[in-house]
Design an enzyme around this catalytic site. Sequence first.
Site, PDB file in Angstrom:
ATOM      1  N   VAL A  64       0.806  -1.217   0.000  1.00  0.00           N
ATOM      2  CA  VAL A  64       0.000   0.000   0.000  1.00  0.00           C
ATOM      3  C   VAL A  64       0.843   1.273   0.000  1.00  0.00           C
ATOM      4  O   VAL A  64       0.330   2.361  -0.283  1.00  0.00           O
ATOM      5  CB  VAL A  64      -0.993   0.026   1.180  1.00  0.00           C
ATOM      6  CG1 VAL A  64      -2.036  -1.073   1.030  1.00  0.00           C
ATOM      7  CG2 VAL A  64      -0.276  -0.048   2.523  1.00  0.00           C
ATOM      8  N   SER A 141      -5.872   3.322  16.299  1.00  0.00           N
ATOM      9  CA  SER A 141      -5.453   2.500  17.436  1.00  0.00           C
ATOM     10  C   SER A 141      -5.733   3.285  18.708  1.00  0.00           C
ATOM     11  O   SER A 141      -5.874   4.511  18.682  1.00  0.00           O
ATOM     12  CB  SER A 141      -3.952   2.194  17.318  1.00  0.00           C
ATOM     13  OG  SER A 141      -3.427   1.700  18.530  1.00  0.00           O
ATOM     14  N   TYR A 154       5.066   5.242  15.836  1.00  0.00           N
ATOM     15  CA  TYR A 154       3.797   4.538  15.678  1.00  0.00           C
ATOM     16  C   TYR A 154       2.628   5.442  16.072  1.00  0.00           C
ATOM     17  O   TYR A 154       1.632   5.538  15.345  1.00  0.00           O
ATOM     18  CB  TYR A 154       3.799   3.272  16.526  1.00  0.00           C
ATOM     19  CG  TYR A 154       2.565   2.421  16.376  1.00  0.00           C
ATOM     20  CD1 TYR A 154       2.366   1.642  15.241  1.00  0.00           C
ATOM     21  CD2 TYR A 154       1.592   2.371  17.371  1.00  0.00           C
ATOM     22  CE1 TYR A 154       1.243   0.852  15.095  1.00  0.00           C
ATOM     23  CE2 TYR A 154       0.463   1.586  17.236  1.00  0.00           C
ATOM     24  CZ  TYR A 154       0.289   0.822  16.098  1.00  0.00           C
ATOM     25  OH  TYR A 154      -0.835   0.044  15.955  1.00  0.00           O
ATOM     26  N   ILE A 187      -5.773  -6.757  20.897  1.00  0.00           N
ATOM     27  CA  ILE A 187      -6.505  -7.725  20.090  1.00  0.00           C
ATOM     28  C   ILE A 187      -5.672  -9.002  19.929  1.00  0.00           C
ATOM     29  O   ILE A 187      -4.467  -8.944  19.674  1.00  0.00           O
ATOM     30  CB  ILE A 187      -6.838  -7.151  18.700  1.00  0.00           C
ATOM     31  CG1 ILE A 187      -7.548  -5.790  18.824  1.00  0.00           C
ATOM     32  CG2 ILE A 187      -7.691  -8.135  17.912  1.00  0.00           C
ATOM     33  CD1 ILE A 187      -8.866  -5.829  19.574  1.00  0.00           C
TER      34      ILE A 187
END
Length: 259
Positions: A64, A141, A154, A187
């Site tokens: 991507v 997130s 991040y 998760i």
Amino acid sequence: MPLQFQDRVVLITGAGSGIGRATAVKMASLGASLALCDINYDNLESTSKLCGATTPKHLDDVDVSSNQEVRKFVDATATKLGRIDHVFNCAGVNPTSIPLEDTTDEYWDKLVNTNLKGVFNVTRAAIPHLKSGASIVNVSSISGLRGSAQQAVYCTTKYGLIGFSKCMALELGPRGIRTNVVCPGYIDTPTNAGIVKGGEAVERMVNGNALGRLGTPEDVADVVAFLFGEESRYMNGSVVEIDGGIKGTVLGGQERAKL
């Protein structure tokens, strides 16, 4: 279960595993046709099988961060499946805990080019194919809402995704195209470093939210399906936390889920 997305095409990046895979399976169960991409084609084929042989699909391995690869995939989707109705920007790179003074240019480029530029590339390429009633969901997130030591790069990408998404909500909203964001917490995915580490790392994540369990990819996929659906028709620019009720600060990158 009603096939509420029959005759609709859903484009999903990062569909080879985790949240992307779960969302592909969910949307297939609701009758959607699928355009799925990932950098790992073998994983993508496994996702395709889980979605069922009768679900119309277009698959391709795509980086991507490459505008050329993204445009080729998006245009091929519109040609093969006839339209694009919903876009789920899920592809992303996991964080690593690194003090800023030790962070390399290569690490910055890797995360920014995938987590942020990738969403820019896919969204820009998809917009000409989207019509009124279409929608976009981007994956940020809990690290896009709360800072975390040694996670500056991040967090920058995930904070940036929220800003980008809110801008798209304002820019595309007058055309009847909605943009929303999901912010997953801890998760349980195969690439979650805490899961791989096991033991105390998993226990800390489990105890890190009020529900006392890790989230599943399906927990996120269900919310994404809702955000694509008619039931969320007045949600635009919304940021939805899916974290079980995070307690205090976010855990370090070595125990963070793939978000």
